[in-house]
Design a protein around this motif. Structure first.
Motif, PDB file in Angstrom:
ATOM      1  N   THR A   1       0.831  -1.218   0.147  1.00  0.00           N
ATOM      2  CA  THR A   1      -0.053   0.150   0.066  1.00  0.00           C
ATOM      3  C   THR A   1       0.821   1.239  -0.158  1.00  0.00           C
ATOM      4  OG1 THR A   1      -0.167   0.101   2.424  1.00  0.00           O
ATOM      5  CG2 THR A   1      -1.947  -1.225   1.333  1.00  0.00           C
ATOM      6  N   PRO A   2       0.521   2.502  -0.550  1.00  0.00           N
ATOM      7  CA  PRO A   2       1.343   3.476  -0.922  1.00  0.00           C
ATOM      8  C   PRO A   2       2.002   3.768   0.518  1.00  0.00           C
ATOM      9  CG  PRO A   2      -0.646   3.672  -2.281  1.00  0.00           C
ATOM     10  CD  PRO A   2      -0.965   2.481  -1.308  1.00  0.00           C
TER      11      PRO A   2
ATOM     12  N   THR B   1      11.054  -3.562  -2.677  1.00  0.00           N
ATOM     13  CA  THR B   1       9.768  -3.096  -3.290  1.00  0.00           C
ATOM     14  C   THR B   1       9.953  -2.886  -4.880  1.00  0.00           C
ATOM     15  OG1 THR B   1      10.380  -0.911  -2.933  1.00  0.00           O
ATOM     16  CG2 THR B   1       8.982  -1.773  -1.454  1.00  0.00           C
TER      17      THR B   1
ATOM     18  N   GLY C   1       8.109  -0.009  -5.992  1.00  0.00           N
ATOM     19  CA  GLY C   1       6.410  -0.176  -6.056  1.00  0.00           C
ATOM     20  C   GLY C   1       6.219   0.098  -4.682  1.00  0.00           C
ATOM     21  N   PRO C   2       4.835   0.344  -4.471  1.00  0.00           N
ATOM     22  CA  PRO C   2       3.660   0.100  -5.347  1.00  0.00           C
ATOM     23  C   PRO C   2       3.690   1.353  -6.437  1.00  0.00           C
ATOM     24  CG  PRO C   2       2.661   0.622  -3.120  1.00  0.00           C
ATOM     25  CD  PRO C   2       4.279   0.238  -3.062  1.00  0.00           C
ATOM     26  N   VAL C   3       3.122   1.449  -7.411  1.00  0.00           N
ATOM     27  CA  VAL C   3       3.519   2.120  -8.494  1.00  0.00           C
ATOM     28  C   VAL C   3       4.776   2.745  -8.440  1.00  0.00           C
ATOM     29  CG1 VAL C   3       2.343   4.148  -9.577  1.00  0.00           C
ATOM     30  CG2 VAL C   3       0.848   2.633  -8.149  1.00  0.00           C
ATOM     31  N   ASP C   4       4.837   4.125  -8.213  1.00  0.00           N
ATOM     32  CA  ASP C   4       6.386   4.536  -8.194  1.00  0.00           C
ATOM     33  C   ASP C   4       6.557   5.090  -6.688  1.00  0.00           C
ATOM     34  OD1 ASP C   4       7.257   4.229 -10.770  1.00  0.00           O
ATOM     35  OD2 ASP C   4       5.775   5.970 -11.217  1.00  0.00           O
ATOM     36  N   TYR C   5       5.967   4.792  -5.522  1.00  0.00           N
ATOM     37  CA  TYR C   5       5.877   5.429  -4.241  1.00  0.00           C
ATOM     38  C   TYR C   5       7.313   5.138  -3.764  1.00  0.00           C
ATOM     39  CZ  TYR C   5       0.997   6.596  -4.359  1.00  0.00           C
ATOM     40  OH  TYR C   5      -0.027   7.205  -4.649  1.00  0.00           O
TER      41      TYR C   5
ATOM     42  N   ARG D   1      10.214   4.244  -5.462  1.00  0.00           N
ATOM     43  CA  ARG D   1      11.161   4.305  -6.521  1.00  0.00           C
ATOM     44  C   ARG D   1      12.128   5.532  -6.443  1.00  0.00           C
ATOM     45  NH1 ARG D   1      10.451   2.275 -12.433  1.00  0.00           N
ATOM     46  NH2 ARG D   1       8.656   3.650 -12.615  1.00  0.00           N
TER      47      ARG D   1
ATOM     48  N   MET E   1       0.197  -6.485 -10.136  1.00  0.00           N
ATOM     49  CA  MET E   1       0.127  -5.101 -10.366  1.00  0.00           C
ATOM     50  C   MET E   1       1.350  -4.557  -9.817  1.00  0.00           C
ATOM     51  SD  MET E   1      -3.784  -4.276 -10.672  1.00  0.00           S
ATOM     52  CE  MET E   1      -4.728  -5.252 -11.550  1.00  0.00           C
ATOM     53  N   SER E   2       2.462  -5.117  -9.859  1.00  0.00           N
ATOM     54  CA  SER E   2       3.629  -4.600  -9.217  1.00  0.00           C
ATOM     55  C   SER E   2       4.813  -4.400 -10.242  1.00  0.00           C
ATOM     56  CB  SER E   2       3.902  -5.489  -8.019  1.00  0.00           C
ATOM     57  OG  SER E   2       5.378  -5.608  -7.340  1.00  0.00           O
ATOM     58  N   PRO E   3       5.917  -3.729  -9.610  1.00  0.00           N
ATOM     59  CA  PRO E   3       6.996  -3.714 -10.600  1.00  0.00           C
ATOM     60  C   PRO E   3       7.785  -4.841 -10.606  1.00  0.00           C
ATOM     61  CG  PRO E   3       7.138  -1.759  -9.069  1.00  0.00           C
ATOM     62  CD  PRO E   3       5.992  -2.739  -8.555  1.00  0.00           C
TER      63      PRO E   3
ATOM     64  N   ASP F   1      -4.977  -6.251  -1.982  1.00  0.00           N
ATOM     65  CA  ASP F   1      -4.045  -5.363  -2.164  1.00  0.00           C
ATOM     66  C   ASP F   1      -2.520  -5.634  -2.320  1.00  0.00           C
ATOM     67  OD1 ASP F   1      -5.733  -3.201  -2.165  1.00  0.00           O
ATOM     68  OD2 ASP F   1      -5.359  -2.207  -0.285  1.00  0.00           O
TER      69      ASP F   1
ATOM     70  N   PHE G   1      -0.144  -5.290  -5.314  1.00  0.00           N
ATOM     71  CA  PHE G   1       0.820  -4.081  -5.834  1.00  0.00           C
ATOM     72  C   PHE G   1       1.933  -4.224  -5.192  1.00  0.00           C
ATOM     73  CE2 PHE G   1      -3.843  -2.400  -5.122  1.00  0.00           C
ATOM     74  CZ  PHE G   1      -4.071  -2.025  -6.517  1.00  0.00           C
ATOM     75  N   GLY G   2       2.327  -5.246  -4.291  1.00  0.00           N
ATOM     76  CA  GLY G   2       3.660  -5.476  -3.728  1.00  0.00           C
ATOM     77  C   GLY G   2       4.315  -6.534  -3.939  1.00  0.00           C
TER      78      GLY G   2
ATOM     79  N   ASN H   1       2.502  -0.343 -13.455  1.00  0.00           N
ATOM     80  CA  ASN H   1       2.198   0.932 -12.711  1.00  0.00           C
ATOM     81  C   ASN H   1       1.064   1.735 -13.253  1.00  0.00           C
ATOM     82  OD1 ASN H   1       4.251  -0.064 -11.330  1.00  0.00           O
ATOM     83  ND2 ASN H   1       5.719   1.811 -12.224  1.00  0.00           N
TER      84      ASN H   1
ATOM     85  N   ALA I   1      -2.020  -0.344 -12.110  1.00  0.00           N
ATOM     86  CA  ALA I   1      -1.993  -0.037 -10.464  1.00  0.00           C
ATOM     87  C   ALA I   1      -2.526   1.261 -10.190  1.00  0.00           C
ATOM     88  CB  ALA I   1      -0.722  -0.223  -9.785  1.00  0.00           C
ATOM     89  N   LYS I   2      -2.228   2.320 -10.747  1.00  0.00           N
ATOM     90  CA  LYS I   2      -2.756   3.519 -10.572  1.00  0.00           C
ATOM     91  C   LYS I   2      -4.345   3.782 -10.589  1.00  0.00           C
ATOM     92  CE  LYS I   2       1.163   6.071 -12.136  1.00  0.00           C
ATOM     93  NZ  LYS I   2       1.842   6.575 -13.166  1.00  0.00           N
TER      94      LYS I   2
ATOM     95  N   LEU J   1      -5.810   1.344  -7.940  1.00  0.00           N
ATOM     96  CA  LEU J   1      -5.724   2.185  -6.584  1.00  0.00           C
ATOM     97  C   LEU J   1      -6.545   3.333  -6.297  1.00  0.00           C
ATOM     98  CD1 LEU J   1      -1.731   2.048  -5.938  1.00  0.00           C
ATOM     99  CD2 LEU J   1      -3.515   1.133  -4.366  1.00  0.00           C
TER     100      LEU J   1
END
Lengths: 305, 445
Positions: free
Chosen positions: A165-166, A249, A252-256, A258, B190-192, B242, B245-246, B405, B408-409, B412
């Motif tokens: 989670t972010p 990570t 991730g998640p997304v670019d949080y 990076r 849905m993770s990098p 969730d 995402f990780g 990503n 995922a955006k 989320l």
């Protein structure tokens, strides 16, 4: 014997002898790669073609126009600053504790230094397990104590998803960085505290100064220069680090989570665009240089006073 | 005996083709080759390969050494060795090394020889070794790994899908029903990380979208991609947790093995791991081909086994390396067998036993025809640049995890599908323009 000892009496020669290994190390393993990175940043090199064709500032403009880069840059600065605050607080507290006399002090010091002494990749694999999205032992303990699960105090879910989670992913990365960097800062501060002349402290005691007054008005001002050095070490190490997020990570998640080091690697090596990877990593340099100059001046002034 | 006959065939044909590859035993004394490749997911494969390489070396009077590393170190090591102008003779990477093209030998000769001997190669392999804009075979892809759906038979049978989901709609409907009834989610990352990057692409292709078109023009921002992203976000919100995402690349394997995911997209690795620790649980895992969407059924190959020879390799070392690569392909039945059907041949004719093994798994699956669904793999298994080629820009888009990503955006709730796709499209365009300026990506008209 006289012939042998003569050159070693020459202070200039001895100075050069002592400095040479460090200078060679810096030139070969820091200076040369750094200059190479600058050259790459002004060229169009790729992983397959390292011919240096000069392209001016093209890579830097391209990187600055990249939205992901700007977010990564901001994240790197935020992570570094927030973690330094905690590192400074914890390192001061721990340094004071470890310079007191108590039973088991040496063992406590040994345990405490372990996060710094453990190879970072190995330590991060340990944290990856601890913070696993599904099988985290921390989640298990929270589940067993009613904090998680049906009608849980924190969440109805069985997991907190530490790295997914972010908010929690950012907190996790900062926490792990603080865990990793605090021992080094503590050891440096301990050295500073140990170097305070005992006569000053004795004088303060005779004058009736209590613990907090001695700490705030004598100890902390005296170790301020060394505290700044500890902070500088910690900030520079963290700013350039990619191992922690690479293992935990991958950004991730997304670019949080990076950070610059990771993004530079992803673009330059994994993505093959070596020139832009170099440009990304060099964006931090002016900032770090300015920070280093400011902090070293601060330390110097504090020392003079 | 069969191996010896194949080896003889290869040597004869190569000699007839006159492609400059020295025949067996013609190398100067002291010729040595070295290989760098990943520590295979199946340890048995590495044991076989190391033995095979040593035998090949003895038979050809060539010293052979094989170094195995974690797959994540392959690209960085290759980059360092090309930069240094020294290193391994052959490097095996798992994703297209198109961005290394300037530092690699053109392997058009052995690709042509292989096509002559064994016929057409799978399109997923062709696209991972040939760059049309440079008209160059920068690599020789000897194998690829299918990426089917792995599903929990009992859960999907209870949900009314005894043969698992066939379409993305089935996945949403069935997966949601299972999640609501049991709390066990679907597992599309849905993770990098690698698996997420491929799974998200599979959905986009099946909805008719793609990163680029056949001519290497960026076409990500399309109604089809937006529809796929909306679908994936809905799937995440209604049938997953969730955790996706990780995830790391191992997370979906772990979840399926633990019985805590109802469906994942993966190679046979999760299943084979489970088979070794709990045969009964493994029997409850089934496989599906690519899920169908409004525009078709496509899935990315999981990885590719791609041999490259850096430009610094010369003379007899180069000739021996090319011979080794062709001889290895000639023995691909053993490669497929000892990889426990993980490696599929790029040239199907090199493994005539494959269909039989898919009907009756030589490694003891229950039921024996568990992998039969993979008989059609070449109809739906594609490469990362589909429907174009896998060029350096596609590799960078992959490395930056732009696609998962983007998804995922939306899942989320940070951006709408339209916004996320437009944002991703902009970054992809930047990357394509960079590589196009270097002359390594076509299109752009």
């Amino acid at each position: 014997m006289a012939r042998l000892s003569y050159p070693l009496d020459n202070r200039r020669l001895v100075g050069i002898m002592f400095l040479t290994p460090a200078l060679l190390y810096i030139l070969l393993l820091v200076g040369f790669p750094f200059l190479l990175a600058i050259a790459f940043g002004f060229s169009d090199v790729t992983v397959g073609n390292t011919d240096l064709n000069f392209v001016g500032l093209r890579n830097y403009f391209a990187v600055w126009e990249n939205d992901i880069f700007r977010q990564v840059f901001e994240t790197t600065i935020r992570f570094t600053l927030v973690s330094q605050i905690f590192i400074l607080i914890f390192a001061n507290i721990l340094a004071i504790i470890f310079t007191q006399d108590f039973t088991g002090k040496w063992f406590a010091r040994f345990i405490f230094i372990l996060p710094w002494a453990t190879p970072v990749s190995l330590a991060m694999i340990g944290w990856l397990w601890m913070l696993d999205t599904k099988y985290s032992p921390i989640d298990y303990l929270l589940l067993q104590t009613g904090f998680l699960g049906p009608n849980g105090i924190l969440s109805n879910s069985r997991n907190l998803f530490w790295l997914a989670t972010p908010d929690l992913s950012q907190i996790s990365v900062i926490f792990v960085q603080v865990w990793r960097m605090t021992p080094l800062a503590t050891v440096i501060l301990m050295a500073g505290l140990s170097s305070i002349p005992t006569d000053i402290l004795d004088q303060a005691e005779v004058d009736g100064s209590r613990f907090m007054r001695t700490l705030l008005q004598i100890k902390l001002p005296l170790i301020l220069p060394i505290m700044v050095i500890a902070l500088l070490f910690s900030m520079i190490t963290m700013f350039g680090d990619m191992t922690v997020v690479y293992v935990l990570t991958r950004g991730g998640p997304v670019d949080y989570t990076r950070v610059l080091g990771l993004y530079s690697f992803q673009v330059g090596i994994e993505g093959g665009n070596l020139a832009q990877g170099a440009a990304i990593s060099l964006f931090a340099f002016p900032l770090l240089l300015a920070m280093a100059i400011f902090m070293l001046r601060t330390a110097s002034r504090a020392e003079v006073q | 005996m069969k191996q010896a006959i194949r080896l003889l065939m290869v040597v004869t044909i190569v000699a007839v083709l006159g492609i400059g590859i020295a025949a067996q035993g013609d190398y100067a004394e002291g010729t040595e080759i070295s290989l760098l490749q990943w520590s295979h997911f199946v340890p048995r494969y590495d044991e076989w390969f190391d033995g095979y390489a040593a035998e090949w070396g003895e038979a050809n009077g060539v010293g052979v050494t094989v170094d195995h590393v974690n797959f994540t170190e392959l690209f960085s090591t290759l980059a360092a060795e090309i930069d240094a102008g020294d290193g391994h003779t052959i490097v095996e990477v798992l994703f297209s090394p198109a961005s290394f093209i300037d530092g690699l030998h053109d392997l058009g000769d052995i690709n042509a020889a292989a096509a002559e001997m064994w016929g057409e190669r799978a399109s997923t392999c062709q696209a991972a070794s040939y760059l049309p804009v440079a008209d160059t075979y920068y690599a020789y892809t000897h194998g690829y790994v299918p990426d089917p759906g792995d599903y929990d038979i009992a859960l999907w049978t209870d949900a009314g899908y005894p043969e698992g989901p066939k379409t993305w709609d089935d996945l949403l409907e069935g997966g949601r029903a299972i999640f609501e009834a049991t709390g066990i989610p679907v597992g599309i990352g849905m993770s990098p990380e690698l698996d997420s990057r491929m799974a998200n692409r599979a959905a986009i292709w099946s909805f008719g979208g793609s990163v680029q078109d056949e001519d290497e023009n960026v076409v990500l921002n399309s109604e089809e991609t937006i529809a796929a992203v909306k679908y994936l976000a809905q799937l995440q919100n209604e049938a997953m947790t969730d955790e996706v995402f990780g995830w790391t690349a191992a997370s979906n394997n772990q979840g399926l093995i633990a019985g805590e995911l109802s469906y994942i997209l993966n190679s046979n690795s999760a299943y084979r791991s489970l088979q070794k620790i709990d045969e009964e649980a493994a029997a409850n895992i089934g496989f599906t081909s690519a899920l169908a969407g409004p525009a078709g059924a496509w899935a990315s190959s999981h990885v590719w086994q791609i041999y490259v020879i850096p430009e610094y390799v010369e003379g007899d070392e180069l000739a021996a390396a090319k011979q080794f690569i062709l001889d290895h392909s000639a023995n691909y039945s053993e490669a497929t067998y000892y990889s426990e059907l993980y490696n599929f041949p790029c040239h199907a004719s090199t493994v005539p036993e494959l269909d039989g093994w898919l009907e009756e798994d030589p490694w003891g699956s229950m039921p024996p025809n568990k992998f039969e669904v993979l008989k059609t793999v070449n109809d739906w298994s594609v490469h990362l640049g589909f429907p174009g080629v896998t060029n350096p820009a596609i590799s960078q888009v992959f490395a930056e995890s732009i696609i998962p990503n983007m998804t995922a955006k939306v899942a989320l709730g940070e951006l709408s599908a339209e916004e996320a796709v437009a944002q991703a499209h902009e970054r992809v365009e930047e990357i394509f323009n960079e590589w196009r300026a270097r002359g390594l990506v076509g299109g752009g008209m």
